[in-house]
Design a protein around this motif. Structure first.
Motif, mmCIF file in Angstrom:
data_model
loop_
_atom_site.group_PDB
_atom_site.id
_atom_site.type_symbol
_atom_site.label_atom_id
_atom_site.label_comp_id
_atom_site.label_asym_id
_atom_site.label_seq_id
_atom_site.Cartn_x
_atom_site.Cartn_y
_atom_site.Cartn_z
ATOM 1 N N HIS A 3 -14.940 11.723 -9.239
ATOM 2 C CA HIS A 3 -13.064 11.978 -10.433
ATOM 3 C C HIS A 3 -12.055 12.003 -8.139
ATOM 4 C CE1 HIS A 3 -9.358 14.949 -10.783
ATOM 5 N NE2 HIS A 3 -8.862 13.863 -10.983
ATOM 6 N N VAL A 4 -11.753 11.264 -7.801
ATOM 7 C CA VAL A 4 -10.733 11.335 -6.313
ATOM 8 C C VAL A 4 -9.969 11.737 -6.571
ATOM 9 C CG1 VAL A 4 -10.834 9.848 -4.249
ATOM 10 C CG2 VAL A 4 -12.341 9.765 -5.646
ATOM 11 N N LEU A 5 -9.201 13.088 -5.803
ATOM 12 C CA LEU A 5 -7.874 13.175 -5.594
ATOM 13 C C LEU A 5 -7.518 12.287 -4.306
ATOM 14 C CD1 LEU A 5 -5.177 15.528 -5.417
ATOM 15 C CD2 LEU A 5 -6.241 16.906 -4.643
ATOM 16 N N LEU A 6 -6.365 12.012 -4.201
ATOM 17 C CA LEU A 6 -5.799 11.097 -2.955
ATOM 18 C C LEU A 6 -4.636 12.314 -2.621
ATOM 19 C CD1 LEU A 6 -5.771 8.519 -1.437
ATOM 20 C CD2 LEU A 6 -5.008 7.444 -2.605
ATOM 21 N N ILE A 7 -4.360 12.826 -1.475
ATOM 22 C CA ILE A 7 -3.482 12.673 -0.886
ATOM 23 C C ILE A 7 -2.299 11.941 0.510
ATOM 24 C CG2 ILE A 7 -2.065 15.007 0.141
ATOM 25 C CD1 ILE A 7 -4.137 16.564 -0.999
ATOM 26 N N GLU A 8 -1.609 10.845 -0.248
ATOM 27 C CA GLU A 8 -0.496 10.362 0.609
ATOM 28 C C GLU A 8 1.238 10.147 0.653
ATOM 29 O OE1 GLU A 8 -0.112 7.468 2.832
ATOM 30 O OE2 GLU A 8 -2.865 7.272 2.785
ATOM 31 N N ASP A 9 0.746 9.802 0.963
ATOM 32 C CA ASP A 9 2.442 10.372 1.191
ATOM 33 C C ASP A 9 2.934 8.428 1.142
ATOM 34 O OD1 ASP A 9 4.508 10.077 4.530
ATOM 35 O OD2 ASP A 9 2.262 9.863 4.493
ATOM 36 N N ASP A 10 2.537 7.650 1.860
ATOM 37 C CA ASP A 10 2.848 5.995 1.738
ATOM 38 C C ASP A 10 2.324 5.529 0.037
ATOM 39 O OD1 ASP A 10 2.683 3.207 1.591
ATOM 40 O OD2 ASP A 10 2.855 3.362 3.888
ATOM 41 N N PRO A 11 3.842 5.254 -0.327
ATOM 42 C CA PRO A 11 3.409 5.036 -1.919
ATOM 43 C C PRO A 11 2.778 3.036 -1.779
ATOM 44 C CG PRO A 11 5.624 5.472 -2.180
ATOM 45 C CD PRO A 11 5.666 5.521 -0.399
ATOM 46 N N ASP A 12 2.657 2.745 -1.065
ATOM 47 C CA ASP A 12 2.003 1.698 -1.129
ATOM 48 C C ASP A 12 0.477 1.922 -0.247
ATOM 49 O OD1 ASP A 12 4.387 -0.375 -1.402
ATOM 50 O OD2 ASP A 12 4.689 -0.248 0.762
ATOM 51 N N VAL A 13 0.561 2.775 0.135
ATOM 52 C CA VAL A 13 -0.813 2.965 0.243
ATOM 53 C C VAL A 13 -1.499 3.277 -1.233
ATOM 54 C CG1 VAL A 13 -2.386 4.122 1.925
ATOM 55 C CG2 VAL A 13 -0.614 2.755 2.975
ATOM 56 N N THR A 14 -0.951 4.873 -1.286
ATOM 57 C CA THR A 14 -1.108 5.088 -2.472
ATOM 58 C C THR A 14 -1.840 4.294 -3.667
ATOM 59 O OG1 THR A 14 -0.053 7.270 -2.168
ATOM 60 C CG2 THR A 14 -0.668 6.584 -4.587
ATOM 61 N N ARG A 15 -0.880 3.023 -4.101
ATOM 62 C CA ARG A 15 -0.741 2.086 -5.041
ATOM 63 C C ARG A 15 -1.754 1.848 -4.877
ATOM 64 N NH1 ARG A 15 4.400 2.193 -5.314
ATOM 65 N NH2 ARG A 15 4.937 0.333 -4.014
ATOM 66 N N LEU A 16 -2.229 0.903 -3.389
ATOM 67 C CA LEU A 16 -3.479 0.334 -2.740
ATOM 68 C C LEU A 16 -4.286 0.589 -2.931
ATOM 69 C CD1 LEU A 16 -5.139 -2.572 -1.597
ATOM 70 C CD2 LEU A 16 -4.620 -1.075 0.390
ATOM 71 N N LEU A 17 -5.126 2.171 -2.694
ATOM 72 C CA LEU A 17 -6.230 2.918 -2.759
ATOM 73 C C LEU A 17 -6.571 3.517 -4.162
ATOM 74 C CD1 LEU A 17 -6.406 5.166 0.561
ATOM 75 C CD2 LEU A 17 -6.920 2.729 0.150
#
Length: 134
Positions: A3-17
């Motif tokens: 279970h990964v917590l991804l903290i990222e402000d760019d929605p495109d990068v968030t979707r990709l990752l």
């Protein structure tokens, strides 16, 4: 998988990752800034097994977030990611590692690189020697 917590402000990068990590079998919870990510970490039950955080974000940037996570959970592996912002300076990543990140990746990176980094950190965390300070 983890279970990964991804903290990222760019929605495109968030979707990709998020999509890429799901293909590697990970479940991903996303937060758009460090303050939201820290709140998510504190209220998650069970807690994520690893955190991936951007460095340059609004509200609470990644270095501050890493330091706050370390105060809450000293054992959780943290991967810092950054493209250096407008300046393209990557010394943020070295600072992140000095202040508590276990690994750092410069953007752009391949999702496979992130997946390998996550697997490596989780393997270290799971090893019997990890609990003994070796």
């Amino acid at each position: 998988m983890a279970h990964v917590l991804l903290i990222e402000d760019d929605p495109d990068v968030t979707r990709l990752l998020k999509s890429a990590l799901a293909k590697y079998g990970h479940s991903v919870t996303c937060s758009g800034d460090g303050a939201a990510g820290l709140a998510q970490l504190k209220r998650s039950n069970p807690a994520p097994e690893i955190v991936v955080t951007d460095i340059l974000m609004p509200v609470q940037e990644g270095i501050e977030t890493i330091m706050a996570i370390r105060r809450v959970n000293s054992a959780i592996p943290i991967v810092a990611i950054s493209g250096g912002g407008r300046t393209k300076r990557l010394d943020f990543l070295r600072t992140a590692e000095k202040l508590g990140a276990n690994a750092a990746l410069a953007k752009p990176f391949r999702p496979a690189d992130l997946a390998r980094t996550i697997e490596k950190l989780l393997a270290v965390k799971a090893s019997p020697a990890a609990g003994r300070g070796s």
